[in-house]
Motif scaffolding. Structure first.
Motif, mmCIF file in Angstrom:
data_model
loop_
_atom_site.group_PDB
_atom_site.id
_atom_site.type_symbol
_atom_site.label_atom_id
_atom_site.label_comp_id
_atom_site.label_asym_id
_atom_site.label_seq_id
_atom_site.Cartn_x
_atom_site.Cartn_y
_atom_site.Cartn_z
ATOM 1 N N PHE A 16 -4.186 0.746 -2.179
ATOM 2 C CA PHE A 16 -3.730 -0.575 -2.608
ATOM 3 C C PHE A 16 -2.874 -0.488 -3.867
ATOM 4 N N GLN B 145 0.795 5.256 1.176
ATOM 5 C CA GLN B 145 0.049 6.223 1.980
ATOM 6 C C GLN B 145 0.705 7.584 1.873
ATOM 7 N N GLN C 86 -1.221 -7.139 -4.618
ATOM 8 C CA GLN C 86 -1.330 -8.272 -3.732
ATOM 9 C C GLN C 86 -0.686 -9.480 -4.387
ATOM 10 N N GLY D 287 -5.613 7.973 3.460
ATOM 11 C CA GLY D 287 -5.574 6.576 3.853
ATOM 12 C C GLY D 287 -4.684 5.787 2.905
ATOM 13 N N PRO D 288 -4.240 4.602 3.310
ATOM 14 C CA PRO D 288 -3.420 3.759 2.432
ATOM 15 C C PRO D 288 -4.175 3.379 1.156
ATOM 16 N N TYR E 185 0.843 -1.190 0.000
ATOM 17 C CA TYR E 185 0.000 0.000 0.000
ATOM 18 C C TYR E 185 0.883 1.247 0.000
ATOM 19 N N LEU F 194 3.651 0.778 2.742
ATOM 20 C CA LEU F 194 3.293 -0.207 3.752
ATOM 21 C C LEU F 194 3.193 -1.593 3.142
ATOM 22 N N ARG G 81 -2.171 -11.454 -7.481
ATOM 23 C CA ARG G 81 -3.612 -11.646 -7.409
ATOM 24 C C ARG G 81 -4.361 -10.348 -7.720
ATOM 25 N N GLY G 82 -3.713 -9.229 -7.492
ATOM 26 C CA GLY G 82 -4.400 -7.969 -7.731
ATOM 27 C C GLY G 82 -3.420 -6.826 -7.900
#
Lengths: 114, 111
Positions: free
Chosen positions: B45, B37, B48, B42-43, B35, B90, B55-56
């Motif tokens: 995406f 930030q 993944q 906010g963080p 992530y 992150l 996956r993403g």
């Protein structure tokens, strides 16, 4: 599109003055709603996971509740050490989304004055 | 138990340079996510990985890439750095992709 909106953006309270933080969300199939605490320059620290409307969880001075559209983080008799940014986030059902991404709100900056 | 560890903790780079950030997940966790930030937000995406496969991917340019190794550790690479890439990066790990634990992050400053 999945979305999380938090209010207020910032909140200043006197020590002992209880209040609530709001998190409104839209998600295609809720897998879980999360509350995190984040101190400056640090990563988010997990507080709670809520799975379905009506659920409540408590930890010390914090209580999280969930409805079909909102979650609240209630802070009872806060202390200066509760000062932090509180982040709300949702994770959608993997059947709808191939990935397991978490969608975060912008957070509420909470400052407790001694 | 060791949590999610990230290195380095702080980094200063010049515009146009390349950077590699590293992450070691909690032992036994197979899923790692990254992530970004930006201050006051906010963080967001980025990627993944699960069992070493992507996956993403979030809405980030192709300058951002990542990979996961057989021991489940991960690297995030950013090419041709821009000033706007300055952020806290992150890493988070999870056993099966639900309920993530976050590391303390890498603070990247691009000058």
């Amino acid at each position: 599109e999945d979305q999380v909106t938090q209010s207020p953006e910032a909140l200043r309270l006197q020590e002992g003055e209880s209040s609530s933080l709001n998190c409104s969300y839209t998600v295609s199939g809720l897998r879980g709603l999360f509350w995190y605490r984040q101190d400056p320059g640090k990563g988010p620290e997990f507080l709670f996971t809520l799975y379905s409307a009506g659920e409540e969880k408590e930890k010390e001075r914090l209580k999280a509740t969930l409805t079909k559209k909102e979650s609240f983080l209630h802070i009872t008799a806060p202390k200066p050490e509760d000062s932090a940014t509180y982040l709300c986030a949702v994770q959608g059902n993997r059947r709808m989304n191939r990935d397991d991404k978490i969608i975060f709100g912008k957070g509420t900056r909470l400052h407790i004055l001694p | 138990d060791a949590g999610v560890t990230q290195s380095p903790t702080h980094l200063i780079k010049t515009r146009g340079q390349h950077v590699t950030l590293r992450c070691s997940p909690i032992s036994g966790h197979k899923s790692v996510s990254w992530y970004q930030q930006v201050l006051g937000q906010g963080p967001q995406f980025i990627f993944q990985y699960y069992e070493k496969e992507e996956r993403g991917r979030g809405n980030f340019p192709d300058r951002f890439s990542a990979r996961q190794f057989p021991n489940y550790s991960s690297e995030l690479n950013v090419n041709a750095l821009l000033l706007g890439d300055s952020a806290l990066y992150l890493c988070a790990s999870s056993l099966e992709g639900f309920g993530y634990t976050f590391g303390s992050g890498t603070r990247l400053t691009v000058v």
